[in-house]
Design a protein around this motif. Sequence first.
Motif, PDB file in Angstrom:
ATOM      1  N   THR A   1       0.863  -1.477   0.001  1.00  0.00           N
ATOM      2  CA  THR A   1       0.050  -0.041   0.083  1.00  0.00           C
ATOM      3  C   THR A   1       0.869   1.067   0.043  1.00  0.00           C
ATOM      4  O   THR A   1       1.851   1.371   0.772  1.00  0.00           O
ATOM      5  CB  THR A   1      -0.942   0.139   1.315  1.00  0.00           C
ATOM      6  OG1 THR A   1      -1.703  -1.217   1.336  1.00  0.00           O
ATOM      7  CG2 THR A   1      -1.882   1.147   1.224  1.00  0.00           C
TER       8      THR A   1
ATOM      9  N   ILE B   1       1.065   5.249   0.909  1.00  0.00           N
ATOM     10  CA  ILE B   1       0.550   6.166   1.608  1.00  0.00           C
ATOM     11  C   ILE B   1       1.108   7.440   1.611  1.00  0.00           C
ATOM     12  O   ILE B   1       2.210   7.797   1.265  1.00  0.00           O
ATOM     13  CB  ILE B   1       0.664   5.391   3.227  1.00  0.00           C
ATOM     14  CG1 ILE B   1       0.090   6.374   4.254  1.00  0.00           C
ATOM     15  CG2 ILE B   1       2.382   5.327   3.573  1.00  0.00           C
ATOM     16  CD1 ILE B   1       0.021   5.841   5.511  1.00  0.00           C
ATOM     17  N   GLU B   2       0.295   8.652   1.806  1.00  0.00           N
ATOM     18  CA  GLU B   2       0.671   9.852   1.918  1.00  0.00           C
ATOM     19  C   GLU B   2       1.209  10.238   3.070  1.00  0.00           C
ATOM     20  O   GLU B   2       0.619   9.708   4.216  1.00  0.00           O
ATOM     21  CB  GLU B   2      -0.537  10.634   1.382  1.00  0.00           C
ATOM     22  CG  GLU B   2      -0.794  10.428   0.026  1.00  0.00           C
ATOM     23  CD  GLU B   2      -1.899  11.577  -0.694  1.00  0.00           C
ATOM     24  OE1 GLU B   2      -1.557  12.746  -0.446  1.00  0.00           O
ATOM     25  OE2 GLU B   2      -3.061  10.979  -1.152  1.00  0.00           O
ATOM     26  N   HIS B   3       2.112  11.194   3.221  1.00  0.00           N
ATOM     27  CA  HIS B   3       2.625  11.731   4.445  1.00  0.00           C
ATOM     28  C   HIS B   3       1.657  12.146   5.480  1.00  0.00           C
ATOM     29  O   HIS B   3       1.803  11.854   6.733  1.00  0.00           O
ATOM     30  CB  HIS B   3       3.425  13.047   4.281  1.00  0.00           C
ATOM     31  CG  HIS B   3       4.215  13.292   5.592  1.00  0.00           C
ATOM     32  ND1 HIS B   3       3.888  14.047   6.349  1.00  0.00           N
ATOM     33  CD2 HIS B   3       5.701  12.819   5.649  1.00  0.00           C
ATOM     34  CE1 HIS B   3       5.023  14.315   7.207  1.00  0.00           C
ATOM     35  NE2 HIS B   3       5.797  13.501   6.891  1.00  0.00           N
ATOM     36  N   ARG B   4       0.565  12.601   5.261  1.00  0.00           N
ATOM     37  CA  ARG B   4      -0.765  13.278   6.132  1.00  0.00           C
ATOM     38  C   ARG B   4      -1.371  12.013   6.808  1.00  0.00           C
ATOM     39  O   ARG B   4      -1.875  12.313   7.659  1.00  0.00           O
ATOM     40  CB  ARG B   4      -1.560  14.253   5.271  1.00  0.00           C
ATOM     41  CG  ARG B   4      -2.353  13.609   4.360  1.00  0.00           C
ATOM     42  CD  ARG B   4      -3.516  14.500   3.801  1.00  0.00           C
ATOM     43  NE  ARG B   4      -4.012  13.801   2.710  1.00  0.00           N
ATOM     44  CZ  ARG B   4      -4.046  13.911   1.365  1.00  0.00           C
ATOM     45  NH1 ARG B   4      -2.907  14.684   0.957  1.00  0.00           N
ATOM     46  NH2 ARG B   4      -4.673  13.478   0.697  1.00  0.00           N
ATOM     47  N   ASP B   5      -1.069  11.012   6.107  1.00  0.00           N
ATOM     48  CA  ASP B   5      -1.952   9.589   6.698  1.00  0.00           C
ATOM     49  C   ASP B   5      -0.960   8.881   7.606  1.00  0.00           C
ATOM     50  O   ASP B   5      -1.592   8.036   8.085  1.00  0.00           O
ATOM     51  CB  ASP B   5      -2.550   8.966   5.275  1.00  0.00           C
ATOM     52  CG  ASP B   5      -3.496   9.890   4.647  1.00  0.00           C
ATOM     53  OD1 ASP B   5      -4.208  10.456   5.433  1.00  0.00           O
ATOM     54  OD2 ASP B   5      -3.471   9.391   3.531  1.00  0.00           O
ATOM     55  N   ILE B   6       0.117   9.184   7.647  1.00  0.00           N
ATOM     56  CA  ILE B   6       1.013   8.157   8.427  1.00  0.00           C
ATOM     57  C   ILE B   6       0.702   8.050  10.117  1.00  0.00           C
ATOM     58  O   ILE B   6       0.630   7.116  10.495  1.00  0.00           O
ATOM     59  CB  ILE B   6       2.638   8.707   8.357  1.00  0.00           C
ATOM     60  CG1 ILE B   6       2.868   8.401   6.785  1.00  0.00           C
ATOM     61  CG2 ILE B   6       3.377   8.052   9.375  1.00  0.00           C
ATOM     62  CD1 ILE B   6       4.245   8.846   6.554  1.00  0.00           C
ATOM     63  N   GLU B   7       0.481   9.225  10.437  1.00  0.00           N
ATOM     64  CA  GLU B   7       0.105   9.191  12.068  1.00  0.00           C
ATOM     65  C   GLU B   7      -1.376   8.341  12.312  1.00  0.00           C
ATOM     66  O   GLU B   7      -1.251   7.465  13.358  1.00  0.00           O
ATOM     67  CB  GLU B   7       0.022  10.558  12.657  1.00  0.00           C
ATOM     68  CG  GLU B   7      -0.316  10.533  14.025  1.00  0.00           C
ATOM     69  CD  GLU B   7      -0.402  12.039  14.571  1.00  0.00           C
ATOM     70  OE1 GLU B   7      -0.707  12.213  15.835  1.00  0.00           O
ATOM     71  OE2 GLU B   7      -0.213  13.009  13.912  1.00  0.00           O
ATOM     72  N   ALA B   8      -2.125   8.442  11.594  1.00  0.00           N
ATOM     73  CA  ALA B   8      -3.294   7.590  11.822  1.00  0.00           C
ATOM     74  C   ALA B   8      -3.077   6.114  11.897  1.00  0.00           C
ATOM     75  O   ALA B   8      -3.820   5.323  12.206  1.00  0.00           O
ATOM     76  CB  ALA B   8      -4.244   8.063  10.786  1.00  0.00           C
ATOM     77  N   GLU B   9      -2.207   5.694  10.971  1.00  0.00           N
ATOM     78  CA  GLU B   9      -1.898   4.175  10.717  1.00  0.00           C
ATOM     79  C   GLU B   9      -1.582   3.371  11.933  1.00  0.00           C
ATOM     80  O   GLU B   9      -1.316   2.137  12.039  1.00  0.00           O
ATOM     81  CB  GLU B   9      -1.301   3.935   9.393  1.00  0.00           C
ATOM     82  CG  GLU B   9      -2.093   4.408   8.366  1.00  0.00           C
ATOM     83  CD  GLU B   9      -3.128   3.477   7.894  1.00  0.00           C
ATOM     84  OE1 GLU B   9      -3.245   2.416   8.380  1.00  0.00           O
ATOM     85  OE2 GLU B   9      -4.201   4.056   7.311  1.00  0.00           O
TER      86      GLU B   9
ATOM     87  N   GLN C   1       3.930  11.321  14.755  1.00  0.00           N
ATOM     88  CA  GLN C   1       3.797  10.121  13.873  1.00  0.00           C
ATOM     89  C   GLN C   1       4.670   8.800  14.005  1.00  0.00           C
ATOM     90  O   GLN C   1       4.371   7.850  13.509  1.00  0.00           O
ATOM     91  CB  GLN C   1       4.390  10.446  12.462  1.00  0.00           C
ATOM     92  CG  GLN C   1       3.602  11.731  11.765  1.00  0.00           C
ATOM     93  CD  GLN C   1       4.283  12.529  10.622  1.00  0.00           C
ATOM     94  OE1 GLN C   1       5.389  12.751  10.543  1.00  0.00           O
ATOM     95  NE2 GLN C   1       3.449  12.229   9.484  1.00  0.00           N
TER      96      GLN C   1
END
Length: 170
Positions: free
Chosen positions: A117, A119-127, A153
């Motif tokens: 998958t 992933i964009e930088h802004r979505d890293i913390e949520a994962e 993050q």
Amino acid sequence: GLGLYLQGGGDRTALGGLVDAQGLVRPGANPEEAKGLQRRVDRNTNSTLIGHYTESLGALQALLEKTHIPSKRALVLGTGAKGRGLAYSLKEFGAEVFVFDRELEAAEALAKEFEVTAIEHRDIEAEQFDILINATPVGAFPERSACILTQDQIPSHAVVMDLIMNPIRT
């Protein structure tokens, strides 16, 4: 069939079944199965493919000393040779692999090729990743203070690996 012999550091068993005790990909296997695991492939006189400098194997061996890989959520930062090898190897070990690159198209291409998958930088913390690997030159000499991720993050439980070689301590 053709065999692929992997020369270099690391434990050959780290290939998750692709390589036998002699370091050869199982007979009849497509050499493309091991793409991204080595920097250079040569063909010897016996039509055996020789892969040199398998840096992902050494990194995996170090990672296995700190964590169990199957079922872990792993983020690989960078899609160059190191990032490719680690993304592929982590997937072979049963990790759920995500890749990030400053150029989203590069991450998407690698993700498609290895069925992982992007992933964009802004979505890293949520994962909430279990394993984070920096396979980019960010933070290397001379700009040692540069960093891709913020502290927010990086989950407190995560195993973090930085593949930068200069400086030795990052």
